[in-house]
Write a protein that holds these residues in place. Structure first.
Motif, PDB file in Angstrom:
ATOM      1  N   LEU A 235      21.663  -7.735 -10.384  1.00  0.00           N
ATOM      2  CA  LEU A 235      21.707  -6.969 -11.646  1.00  0.00           C
ATOM      3  C   LEU A 235      21.027  -5.608 -11.475  1.00  0.00           C
ATOM      4  CD1 LEU A 235      20.982  -9.642 -14.431  1.00  0.00           C
ATOM      5  CD2 LEU A 235      23.161  -8.956 -13.451  1.00  0.00           C
ATOM      6  N   GLY A 236      20.726  -5.244 -10.237  1.00  0.00           N
ATOM      7  CA  GLY A 236      20.211  -3.893  -9.991  1.00  0.00           C
ATOM      8  C   GLY A 236      18.719  -3.783  -9.797  1.00  0.00           C
ATOM      9  N   ALA A 237      17.988  -4.907  -9.822  1.00  0.00           N
ATOM     10  CA  ALA A 237      16.530  -4.828  -9.625  1.00  0.00           C
ATOM     11  C   ALA A 237      16.222  -4.516  -8.162  1.00  0.00           C
ATOM     12  CB  ALA A 237      15.866  -6.139 -10.030  1.00  0.00           C
ATOM     13  N   ASP A 238      15.072  -3.889  -7.922  1.00  0.00           N
ATOM     14  CA  ASP A 238      14.619  -3.623  -6.553  1.00  0.00           C
ATOM     15  C   ASP A 238      13.893  -4.823  -5.976  1.00  0.00           C
ATOM     16  OD1 ASP A 238      15.185  -0.601  -6.343  1.00  0.00           O
ATOM     17  OD2 ASP A 238      14.170  -0.838  -8.273  1.00  0.00           O
TER      18      ASP A 238
ATOM     19  N   HIS B  27       7.504 -16.250  -4.141  1.00  0.00           N
ATOM     20  CA  HIS B  27       8.254 -15.393  -3.225  1.00  0.00           C
ATOM     21  C   HIS B  27       8.619 -14.069  -3.870  1.00  0.00           C
ATOM     22  CE1 HIS B  27      12.076 -17.035  -5.073  1.00  0.00           C
ATOM     23  NE2 HIS B  27      12.529 -15.838  -4.797  1.00  0.00           N
ATOM     24  N   VAL B  28       8.880 -13.087  -2.996  1.00  0.00           N
ATOM     25  CA  VAL B  28       9.391 -11.788  -3.427  1.00  0.00           C
ATOM     26  C   VAL B  28      10.712 -11.577  -2.701  1.00  0.00           C
ATOM     27  CG1 VAL B  28       8.988  -9.289  -3.499  1.00  0.00           C
ATOM     28  CG2 VAL B  28       7.047 -10.862  -3.666  1.00  0.00           C
ATOM     29  N   ALA B  29      11.778 -11.244  -3.440  1.00  0.00           N
ATOM     30  CA  ALA B  29      13.056 -10.877  -2.820  1.00  0.00           C
ATOM     31  C   ALA B  29      13.206  -9.363  -2.949  1.00  0.00           C
ATOM     32  CB  ALA B  29      14.219 -11.581  -3.520  1.00  0.00           C
ATOM     33  N   CYS B  30      13.603  -8.716  -1.861  1.00  0.00           N
ATOM     34  CA  CYS B  30      13.618  -7.253  -1.816  1.00  0.00           C
ATOM     35  C   CYS B  30      15.021  -6.728  -1.599  1.00  0.00           C
ATOM     36  CB  CYS B  30      12.732  -6.759  -0.678  1.00  0.00           C
ATOM     37  SG  CYS B  30      11.066  -7.436  -0.738  1.00  0.00           S
ATOM     38  N   ALA B  31      15.357  -5.643  -2.323  1.00  0.00           N
ATOM     39  CA  ALA B  31      16.701  -5.072  -2.218  1.00  0.00           C
ATOM     40  C   ALA B  31      16.887  -4.260  -0.939  1.00  0.00           C
ATOM     41  CB  ALA B  31      16.994  -4.208  -3.449  1.00  0.00           C
ATOM     42  N   THR B  32      15.792  -3.774  -0.332  1.00  0.00           N
ATOM     43  CA  THR B  32      15.935  -2.965   0.879  1.00  0.00           C
ATOM     44  C   THR B  32      15.000  -3.475   1.977  1.00  0.00           C
ATOM     45  OG1 THR B  32      14.161  -1.402   0.319  1.00  0.00           O
ATOM     46  CG2 THR B  32      16.362  -0.888  -0.533  1.00  0.00           C
ATOM     47  N   PRO B  33      15.376  -3.253   3.238  1.00  0.00           N
ATOM     48  CA  PRO B  33      14.505  -3.648   4.351  1.00  0.00           C
ATOM     49  C   PRO B  33      13.159  -2.919   4.301  1.00  0.00           C
ATOM     50  CG  PRO B  33      16.699  -3.054   5.171  1.00  0.00           C
ATOM     51  CD  PRO B  33      16.663  -2.696   3.708  1.00  0.00           C
ATOM     52  N   GLU B  34      13.128  -1.687   3.777  1.00  0.00           N
ATOM     53  CA  GLU B  34      11.871  -0.927   3.701  1.00  0.00           C
ATOM     54  C   GLU B  34      10.887  -1.634   2.762  1.00  0.00           C
ATOM     55  OE1 GLU B  34      14.981   0.567   3.239  1.00  0.00           O
ATOM     56  OE2 GLU B  34      14.948   1.157   5.360  1.00  0.00           O
TER      57      GLU B  34
ATOM     58  N   ARG C 143       5.996  -7.698   3.408  1.00  0.00           N
ATOM     59  CA  ARG C 143       5.634  -8.598   4.502  1.00  0.00           C
ATOM     60  C   ARG C 143       4.319  -8.160   5.172  1.00  0.00           C
ATOM     61  NH1 ARG C 143       8.957 -12.213   6.642  1.00  0.00           N
ATOM     62  NH2 ARG C 143      10.770 -11.214   5.695  1.00  0.00           N
ATOM     63  N   SER C 144       4.147  -6.851   5.343  1.00  0.00           N
ATOM     64  CA  SER C 144       2.927  -6.407   6.015  1.00  0.00           C
ATOM     65  C   SER C 144       1.705  -6.630   5.113  1.00  0.00           C
ATOM     66  CB  SER C 144       3.043  -4.957   6.485  1.00  0.00           C
ATOM     67  OG  SER C 144       2.838  -4.084   5.411  1.00  0.00           O
ATOM     68  N   TRP C 145       1.916  -6.566   3.791  1.00  0.00           N
ATOM     69  CA  TRP C 145       0.827  -6.909   2.864  1.00  0.00           C
ATOM     70  C   TRP C 145       0.401  -8.367   3.056  1.00  0.00           C
ATOM     71  CZ3 TRP C 145      -2.646  -4.879  -0.366  1.00  0.00           C
ATOM     72  CH2 TRP C 145      -3.267  -5.738  -1.284  1.00  0.00           C
ATOM     73  N   ARG C 146       1.395  -9.254   3.172  1.00  0.00           N
ATOM     74  CA  ARG C 146       1.081 -10.674   3.357  1.00  0.00           C
ATOM     75  C   ARG C 146       0.313 -10.891   4.659  1.00  0.00           C
ATOM     76  NH1 ARG C 146       5.758 -15.062   4.310  1.00  0.00           N
ATOM     77  NH2 ARG C 146       5.903 -13.870   6.251  1.00  0.00           N
ATOM     78  N   THR C 147       0.767 -10.222   5.730  1.00  0.00           N
ATOM     79  CA  THR C 147       0.104 -10.409   7.024  1.00  0.00           C
ATOM     80  C   THR C 147      -1.330  -9.902   6.973  1.00  0.00           C
ATOM     81  OG1 THR C 147       2.218 -10.179   8.130  1.00  0.00           O
ATOM     82  CG2 THR C 147       0.262  -9.863   9.485  1.00  0.00           C
ATOM     83  N   SER C 148      -1.533  -8.741   6.330  1.00  0.00           N
ATOM     84  CA  SER C 148      -2.895  -8.204   6.381  1.00  0.00           C
ATOM     85  C   SER C 148      -3.831  -8.880   5.387  1.00  0.00           C
ATOM     86  CB  SER C 148      -2.886  -6.678   6.219  1.00  0.00           C
ATOM     87  OG  SER C 148      -2.137  -6.314   5.111  1.00  0.00           O
ATOM     88  N   THR C 149      -3.314  -9.374   4.255  1.00  0.00           N
ATOM     89  CA  THR C 149      -4.220 -10.043   3.313  1.00  0.00           C
ATOM     90  C   THR C 149      -4.314 -11.539   3.597  1.00  0.00           C
ATOM     91  OG1 THR C 149      -2.445 -10.434   1.717  1.00  0.00           O
ATOM     92  CG2 THR C 149      -3.740  -8.413   1.446  1.00  0.00           C
ATOM     93  N   GLY C 150      -3.339 -12.094   4.317  1.00  0.00           N
ATOM     94  CA  GLY C 150      -3.383 -13.518   4.643  1.00  0.00           C
ATOM     95  C   GLY C 150      -2.963 -14.427   3.500  1.00  0.00           C
ATOM     96  N   ALA C 151      -2.188 -13.902   2.535  1.00  0.00           N
ATOM     97  CA  ALA C 151      -1.752 -14.705   1.377  1.00  0.00           C
ATOM     98  C   ALA C 151      -0.529 -15.554   1.746  1.00  0.00           C
ATOM     99  CB  ALA C 151      -1.442 -13.784   0.193  1.00  0.00           C
ATOM    100  N   ILE C 152      -0.655 -16.288   2.842  1.00  0.00           N
ATOM    101  CA  ILE C 152       0.490 -16.990   3.430  1.00  0.00           C
ATOM    102  C   ILE C 152       0.682 -18.385   2.851  1.00  0.00           C
ATOM    103  CG2 ILE C 152       0.408 -15.747   5.621  1.00  0.00           C
ATOM    104  CD1 ILE C 152      -1.200 -18.183   6.722  1.00  0.00           C
ATOM    105  N   PRO C 153       1.935 -18.860   2.797  1.00  0.00           N
ATOM    106  CA  PRO C 153       2.156 -20.243   2.371  1.00  0.00           C
ATOM    107  C   PRO C 153       1.763 -21.205   3.481  1.00  0.00           C
ATOM    108  CG  PRO C 153       4.253 -19.218   2.949  1.00  0.00           C
ATOM    109  CD  PRO C 153       3.190 -18.170   3.121  1.00  0.00           C
TER     110      PRO C 153
END
Ligand SMILES: *Cc1c(COP(=O)(O)O)cnc(C)c1O
Length: 379
Positions: free
Chosen positions: A193-196, A216-223, A229-239
């Motif tokens: 529906l056009g969300a980012d 989870h977060v679904a993203c419209a662009t690879p950027e 993803r890099s936020w998850r890696t650096s903060t460690g908020a992993i499942p």
């Protein structure tokens, strides 16, 4: 290929027969039909760092398996998190800098509001609040950086026009994140529906068995996906791998569970609406609900959430106490029906007799009978 939701959840992340056998040939006889969870903090890694799996905070095959499946359903790249709030805060903290403007509905999920009003505001992010009405949110877009919406809102179950908001936001250069927790990607694939960004607490209907937290977060662009993803890696908020595996196992029955929950939601909402002692019954799929037309236009299917108001806090407590099948508990979307008097948290602006109910997967006749007797006991 046009396949139904029941098939989609089973085949998500896997090769469809139309694609032909996997590149490396058919699976070996004797191998399990579904992969087991992989528990690893440490992987063998010789020489120069290479490959996808180097350390457990960066990557795990069980996350990848779930993220691939959710990515198929969302139509974008998915990053999983340890909880819905870990997913939401990745978006809000990583994508907003001091001085940037966040448009936030004044009636969205309370923990998101408190993160925005506390941490984000303290770091210099500018908050613009508006009610969850399409027009009210449209008025706030000029000069904003991120629009956050929730569909339907929790706990009041209002629906905004996602398509209108995303296209206006695109024109204004504003990113849009949609909290799709209550709908799951089957009911609201927000990227289409056009969300980012689509953000969800999978703790609720997606995992659906009241035994784990995940988001989870679904993203419209690879950027965007790379930043999240890099936020998850650096903060460690992993499942945890086990939680990811359980959620993937639950995904197989999402279509079946939502179908029963939606049937139960509609039946219970109809019965409540017919009672003279119940006010303001909300269920967007109930004909006559203020959100009925928008829900039919934007949401692919229903869910089991119903909200309603009894005379006062005492009547609501009597209803909850008299029910045999509806557990008094916070949270929603599980296979067991639950309900609570929201005002007990003093976090939402609701009437003292306001109840949010989540219809589970009980037989419809049993749940209706139980809700009806509890209503009689309440008055
Ligand atoms: C529960 C919920 C969240 C937060 O998810 P957790 O898994 O509890 O961290 C976010 N948004 C909505 C709409 C929710 O209902």
């Amino acid at each position: 290929v046009d396949i139904g939701d029941g098939t989609r959840v089973l085949r998500a992340g896997a090769h469809l027969p139309e694609d032909g056998p996997p590149e490396d040939g058919l699976p070996q006889d004797g191998t399990p039909l579904v992969p087991s969870p992989v528990f690893a903090s440490t992987y063998h890694l010789r020489g120069e760092p290479h490959g996808d799996f180097q350390y457990g905070r960066t990557a795990n095959p069980t996350w990848t398996h779930l993220e691939t499946a959710l990515g198929d359903l969302e139509g974008g790249e998915v990053v999983t998190f340890s909880s819905g709030m870990a997913a939401a805060s990745a978006v809000l903290i990583q994508l907003l800098r001091p001085g940037q403007v966040l448009v936030l509905p004044s009636d969205c999920y309370y923990a998101i509001r408190s993160l925005a009003e506390g941490f984000l505001a303290e770091t210099g992010v500018v908050l613009r609040r508006a009610e969850s009405r399409t027009e009210a949110l449209l008025e706030q877009l000029d000069g904003a950086d991120l629009l956050w919406i929730e569909v339907p809102t929790n706990p009041r179950l209002d629906v905004v026009d996602v398509r209108r908001l995303t296209s206006a936001a695109r024109r204004a250069g504003v990113l849009v994140a949609v909290d799709t927790t209550t709908m799951t990607p089957l009911g609201l694939p927000a990227l289409t529906l056009g969300a980012d960004l689509a953000v969800a607490s999978d703790t609720k209907a997606l995992a659906g068995h009241s035994d784990l937290l995940l988001g989870h977060v679904a993203c419209a662009t690879p950027e965007l996906a790379q930043r999240i993803r890099s936020w998850r890696t650096s903060t460690g908020a992993i499942p945890g791998p086990f939680e990811a595996w359980l959620a993937h196992r639950s995904l197989a029955t999402l279509d079946l569970r939502l179908a029963r929950q939606a049937a139960n939601g509609l039946a219970v909402a109809g019965a409540l609406a017919a009672s003279p002692v119940v006010r303001d019954v909300r269920h967007p799929w109930l004909p006559g609900d203020p959100a009925f037309a928008l829900a039919g236009d934007q949401l692919r299917r229903g869910n089991g959430l119903v909200s309603f108001t009894l005379a006062d806090a005492e009547a609501a407590d009597r209803f909850l106490g008299a029910s045999r099948l509806i557990a008094e508990a916070t949270s929603f979307g599980g296979v067991h029906s639950t309900a609570e008097r929201r005002a007990r948290w003093q976090a939402d602006d609701v009437h003292p007799g306001f109840i949010r109910m989540s219809c589970g997967c009980e037989d419809t006749a049993d749940l209706l009978a139980d809700a009806t007797q509890a209503l009689t006991a309440a008055h």
